[in-house]
Each structure stands twice: as structure tokens, then as C-alpha cells.
Design a protein around this motif. Structure first.
Motif, PDB file in Angstrom:
ATOM      1  N   VAL A  91       1.850   0.640   4.979  1.00 21.64           N
ATOM      2  CA  VAL A  91       2.404   0.151   3.715  1.00 21.64           C
ATOM      3  C   VAL A  91       1.415  -0.832   3.089  1.00 21.64           C
ATOM      4  O   VAL A  91       0.846  -1.684   3.782  1.00 21.64           O
ATOM      5  CB  VAL A  91       3.761  -0.538   3.953  1.00 21.64           C
ATOM      6  CG1 VAL A  91       4.284  -1.158   2.667  1.00 21.64           C
ATOM      7  CG2 VAL A  91       4.775   0.463   4.509  1.00 21.64           C
ATOM      8  N   ALA A 131      -1.945   5.098   8.597  1.00 21.39           N
ATOM      9  CA  ALA A 131      -0.754   5.280   7.768  1.00 21.39           C
ATOM     10  C   ALA A 131       0.040   3.986   7.819  1.00 21.39           C
ATOM     11  O   ALA A 131       0.207   3.391   8.889  1.00 21.39           O
ATOM     12  CB  ALA A 131       0.094   6.441   8.262  1.00 21.39           C
ATOM     13  N   ASP A 139       6.745  11.012   8.289  1.00 24.83           N
ATOM     14  CA  ASP A 139       6.811   9.652   8.817  1.00 24.83           C
ATOM     15  C   ASP A 139       5.396   9.103   8.974  1.00 24.83           C
ATOM     16  O   ASP A 139       4.398   9.790   8.722  1.00 24.83           O
ATOM     17  CB  ASP A 139       7.600   9.604  10.133  1.00 24.83           C
ATOM     18  CG  ASP A 139       6.986  10.448  11.247  1.00 24.83           C
ATOM     19  OD1 ASP A 139       5.741  10.608  11.269  1.00 24.83           O
ATOM     20  OD2 ASP A 139       7.742  10.944  12.104  1.00 24.83           O
ATOM     21  N   PHE A 140       5.298   7.852   9.418  1.00 23.95           N
ATOM     22  CA  PHE A 140       3.982   7.220   9.493  1.00 23.95           C
ATOM     23  C   PHE A 140       3.091   7.868  10.546  1.00 23.95           C
ATOM     24  O   PHE A 140       1.866   7.969  10.371  1.00 23.95           O
ATOM     25  CB  PHE A 140       4.128   5.723   9.768  1.00 23.95           C
ATOM     26  CG  PHE A 140       4.650   4.942   8.594  1.00 23.95           C
ATOM     27  CD1 PHE A 140       3.922   4.859   7.419  1.00 23.95           C
ATOM     28  CD2 PHE A 140       5.883   4.304   8.666  1.00 23.95           C
ATOM     29  CE1 PHE A 140       4.402   4.141   6.321  1.00 23.95           C
ATOM     30  CE2 PHE A 140       6.373   3.590   7.585  1.00 23.95           C
ATOM     31  CZ  PHE A 140       5.635   3.503   6.408  1.00 23.95           C
ATOM     32  N   ASP A 146       3.884   0.265  -1.319  1.00 24.14           N
ATOM     33  CA  ASP A 146       3.663   1.715  -1.347  1.00 24.14           C
ATOM     34  C   ASP A 146       3.347   2.237   0.049  1.00 24.14           C
ATOM     35  O   ASP A 146       2.576   1.636   0.801  1.00 24.14           O
ATOM     36  CB  ASP A 146       2.497   2.064  -2.282  1.00 24.14           C
ATOM     37  CG  ASP A 146       2.855   1.951  -3.752  1.00 24.14           C
ATOM     38  OD1 ASP A 146       4.045   1.793  -4.060  1.00 24.14           O
ATOM     39  OD2 ASP A 146       1.929   2.007  -4.594  1.00 24.14           O
ATOM     40  N   ARG A 147       3.912   3.396   0.396  1.00 28.73           N
ATOM     41  CA  ARG A 147       3.559   4.104   1.624  1.00 28.73           C
ATOM     42  C   ARG A 147       2.289   4.909   1.384  1.00 28.73           C
ATOM     43  O   ARG A 147       2.192   5.634   0.393  1.00 28.73           O
ATOM     44  CB  ARG A 147       4.694   5.062   2.033  1.00 28.73           C
ATOM     45  CG  ARG A 147       5.930   4.386   2.585  1.00 28.73           C
ATOM     46  CD  ARG A 147       7.141   5.315   2.566  1.00 28.73           C
ATOM     47  NE  ARG A 147       6.820   6.665   3.000  1.00 28.73           N
ATOM     48  CZ  ARG A 147       6.955   7.123   4.256  1.00 28.73           C
ATOM     49  NH1 ARG A 147       7.388   6.322   5.212  1.00 28.73           N
ATOM     50  NH2 ARG A 147       6.659   8.381   4.555  1.00 28.73           N
ATOM     51  N   ASP A 179       7.601  10.808   1.318  1.00 35.06           N
ATOM     52  CA  ASP A 179       8.761  10.482   2.150  1.00 35.06           C
ATOM     53  C   ASP A 179       9.132  11.620   3.084  1.00 35.06           C
ATOM     54  O   ASP A 179       9.933  11.441   4.000  1.00 35.06           O
ATOM     55  CB  ASP A 179       9.962  10.144   1.257  1.00 35.06           C
ATOM     56  CG  ASP A 179       9.783   8.815   0.522  1.00 35.06           C
ATOM     57  OD1 ASP A 179       9.008   7.973   1.018  1.00 35.06           O
ATOM     58  OD2 ASP A 179      10.414   8.630  -0.541  1.00 35.06           O
ATOM     59  N   HIS A 199       1.044   1.066  10.393  1.00 33.89           N
ATOM     60  CA  HIS A 199       2.186   1.519  11.194  1.00 33.89           C
ATOM     61  C   HIS A 199       1.753   2.538  12.240  1.00 33.89           C
ATOM     62  O   HIS A 199       2.415   2.697  13.263  1.00 33.89           O
ATOM     63  CB  HIS A 199       3.266   2.122  10.287  1.00 33.89           C
ATOM     64  CG  HIS A 199       4.034   1.104   9.517  1.00 33.89           C
ATOM     65  ND1 HIS A 199       5.364   0.816   9.767  1.00 33.89           N
ATOM     66  CD2 HIS A 199       3.660   0.273   8.502  1.00 33.89           C
ATOM     67  CE1 HIS A 199       5.790  -0.133   8.939  1.00 33.89           C
ATOM     68  NE2 HIS A 199       4.767  -0.469   8.158  1.00 33.89           N
TER      69      HIS A 199
END
Length: 364
Positions: free
Chosen positions: A111, A109, A157-158, A126-127, A154, A78
Motif C-alpha cells: 500500500v 506488493a 491479494d497481496f 492505493d494498493r 482487488d 505486505h
């Protein structure tokens, strides 16, 4: 006005009494790599002036190397951070040469798309963020070793996730693993408005150090103050060294985190306290110094390379930084953003910009 010190639970010291710092632990487009096409990536060396093109054949889910299963993950990218070292590697002027074909990009970064055999710490969806990739992060998808991947909170952000990797791990290593920083000491961060600089200011302030920083613009100076510095100086002002000396008085500075040692190292030695140390994080060429300047204060010049960190040291960095994210004092600042197809422009700007303002990122 300088930012207030963030709340931080101090960790126990190491066995030798030194501080531990905060408690932290493809569908490739064409071919990527230094030359920008599949043929170019087969060349023995990349052309010095060429910039990398985005990568693009999506790896399959098996993750096999040499016929053996490997603990790797496939990440849907991302955002990917851009680091100055990637321009040095691409140009062929860096001591550490990659195996070709090569696609830049360590700080991804995104998923998890799928995991290889024996990977139990992550699952699809998973992030995560990384401090290294196998296939290169300048891509839509990236393969990474599972031990170079960490959960992305969370709270971030990415784009912020892509700003953690090399900058924050390097900052922590420079301060504590190599610089042996202690609460109450002073630290001067040269180039404090860039990715590593902001990271250093945030970590040092959270650990109880007196933080000074320099930047090349008024906007950069204000950013440094908002991110942990007690005082900041514009290094484009002719008398900024005199201002630093006036501020520190006879004591000098205990630690200097140096991003451009080929310009500042000789002057840095004049700013140090007794037994002070300069941590060389960045360098773009040679410089002449007078070794007597180290003798008069028994000061040290110490090189810093995240590539040489052991697995235990990387784990220590990660533990401290993840704790910092949860505590709220680790907040990466994202600067310039570029679409992946503008990577050439990104590499030009990161070297020739007039003043860094946070972490540069690519967005696939």
C-alpha cells in the motif's frame, strides 16, 4: 484434464504485422543487504555464501536524490516475491552487479504510504505492485520509482500481487517481444510449475498457442495442466523427451521457453520445428551444443533479459497483464511462503528445491 482456454480479446497487430499478445499496458531491520549487517553492507563485495538479511530504516517522505526531487513512492510492503536471479546477484556471480549497499527484492506488493513530488498517478492508500524497487523489497517499507509501480486489482491479494512482477513481465517479453509468438503456434515451457513457467502457460493459452509444459513432480504436472497447458510431462522421467517427440510428431515445437538452459539447451534444439526458437530465460552455467543443430532447421537461440526492456516495452507488458487480470485469466499461483526473517532459508530453497510449485514470497 487440461484447463479450458480463457476468453481473450485479441489485440491489433503491430505495424510490422507481428502479434502484440493480450492487451495489458523503511524501517529497515538493521541494515539488510548481502552480509546482513550495516558493516557488511559497506564491504566492497558481499561474501559469496552469505544470504541477505531483511532491510530496515524507514525512508522519509521527501524522496530526494542528488538534491533533486524524484518521482518516487514509499510502499508499505505486505509481500515480496523471491526470484532466482536475486540469489545470483547476491553471490556475485551475476553479470549485473548492484551498487552497494544493496537490499534484494524487486516484486513488492503493498500500500502506498506517501508519494514524492510530481507523482500524480498514485496517492496514499492505493494498493500496488512493482517490477523494481530503489531501496529493496526485502523490507517493511520500500521506495520505488513511480514508473515501476502499477495498480493492484482487488481481484488479487497481496501475495498474488508479489507474484506478478518479474515472472509475468519476463513471460510476456519472452513470448512476444523476443519470441514473436503467434496464435496457433506451439510452445514448450521447461520448468512450467515455477513463477515464470505458470505465467508463460497462462499468457500463451490466453493468446491461442498450443501449450506444453514440464515439471519435476506429479503435483507440479497437475498444476501446469490447471494453468493453461494442453499437455504436461514429468522431466524427471527418463523417457520424457521421447514422450514430447511422440506428442509433437514430425512438426516439432515452434517455441521453447527455457528456464535451465545449461541442462536442456542441446536437447531443446532437437525438439524444435523449422525456424523454431529457444528463448533462454534461465541459466546456471555453461553447456556444449552442436551449432549444426541450428543450421538443419534454421532455428534460433535468443536470450531474454527483462532488465534490457525499454520503457515502451515495459508499458506494453503492463497493459497486456493488467487487461489479463481484469479478464480473469491472469491468476498468479503462490507457492512457498516465508517470514522476512527466514529469507536465508528462502534463498536456499529456491535454488535447491525438488520441484517448483508457484511463486515463492516473503511476508514482513
Amino acid at each position: 484434464m487440461a484447463a479450458p482456454a480463457p476468453h481473450l480479446r485479441r489485440p491489433p497487430g503491430k505495424a510490422d504485422g507481428s502479434p502484440r499478445g493480450p492487451n495489458l499496458p523503511t524501517r529497515r531491520r538493521g541494515a539488510g543487504g548481502p552480509g546482513g549487517t550495516r558493516d557488511a553492507r559497506r564491504r566492497a563485495r558481499p561474501p559469496a555464501a552469505a544470504a541477505p538479511a531483511p532491510a530496515a530504516a524507514r525512508p522519509g517522505p521527501a524522496f530526494r536524490r542528488g538534491g533533486r526531487s524524484a518521482p518516487e513512492v514509499l510502499i508499505k510492503v505486505h509481500a515480496c516475491g523471491v526470484n532466482p536471479v536475486e540469489t545470483y546477484i547476491r553471490s556475485g556471480n551475476y553479470a549485473r552487479k548492484p551498487v552497494l549497499p544493496y537490499t534484494p527484492g524487486s516484486d513488492v506488493a503493498g500500500v502506498i504510504e506517501c508519494v514524492g513530488e510530481h507523482v500524480t498517478t498514485f496517492k496514499k492508500g492505493d494498493r500496488v505492485f512493482t517490477i523494481g524497487t530503489i531501496s529493496g523489497g526485502y523490507a517493511d517499507y520500500a521506495v520505488a520509482a513511480a514508473n515501476r509501480v502499477f495498480p493492484l486489482s482487488d481481484k488479487l491479494d497481496f501475495k498474488q500481487g508479489a507474484a506478478i512482477g518479474i515472472p509475468y513481465f519476463t513471460a510476456y517479453r519472452a513470448l512476444f517481444q523476443k519470441g514473436r509468438a503467434k496464435a496457433g503456434e506451439s510452445v514448450l515451457v521447461h520448468g512450467a510449475s515455477g513463477g515464470v513457467g505458470i505465467a508463460t502457460c497462462q499468457i500463451a493459452r490466453a493468446c491461442g498457442l498450443k501449450v506444453l509444459g514440464t515439471a519435476g513432480t506429479e503435483e507440479g504436472v497437475n498444476m501446469v495442466l490447471r494453468n493453461g497447458a494442453h499437455q504436461a510431462f514429468n522431466h524427471r522421467e527418463a523417457n520424457y523427451i521421447d514422450k514430447i517427440k511422440e506428442y509433437t510428431g514430425m512438426e516439432g515445437v515452434d517455441i521453447i521457453i527455457e528456464m535451465l538452459s545449461n541442462i536442456n539447451l542441446a536437447t531443446d534444439l532437437q525438439l524444435l520445428s523449422y525456424a523454431g526458437r529457444v528463448m533462454v530465460v534461465g541459466c546456471r552455467g555453461p553447456i556444449e551444443i552442436n551449432p549444426r543443430d541450428t543450421m538443419s532447421k534454421e532455428s534460433s537461440i535468443i536470450g531474454v533479459s527483462l532488465f534490457l526492456a525499454t520503457e515502451e516495452e515495459r508499458h506494453e507488458c503492463a497493459t497486456a497483464l493488467l487487461d489479463g487480470i481484469e479478464a480473469g485469466w491472469l491468476k498468479p499461483i503462490v507457492g512457498s511462503e516465508y517470514p522476512l526473517e527466514k529469507v536465508v532459508k528462502a534463498h536456499e530453497d529456491i535454488i535447491h528445491n525438488s520441484g517448483a510449485r508457484g511463486k515463492m514470497v516473503l511476508l514482513p
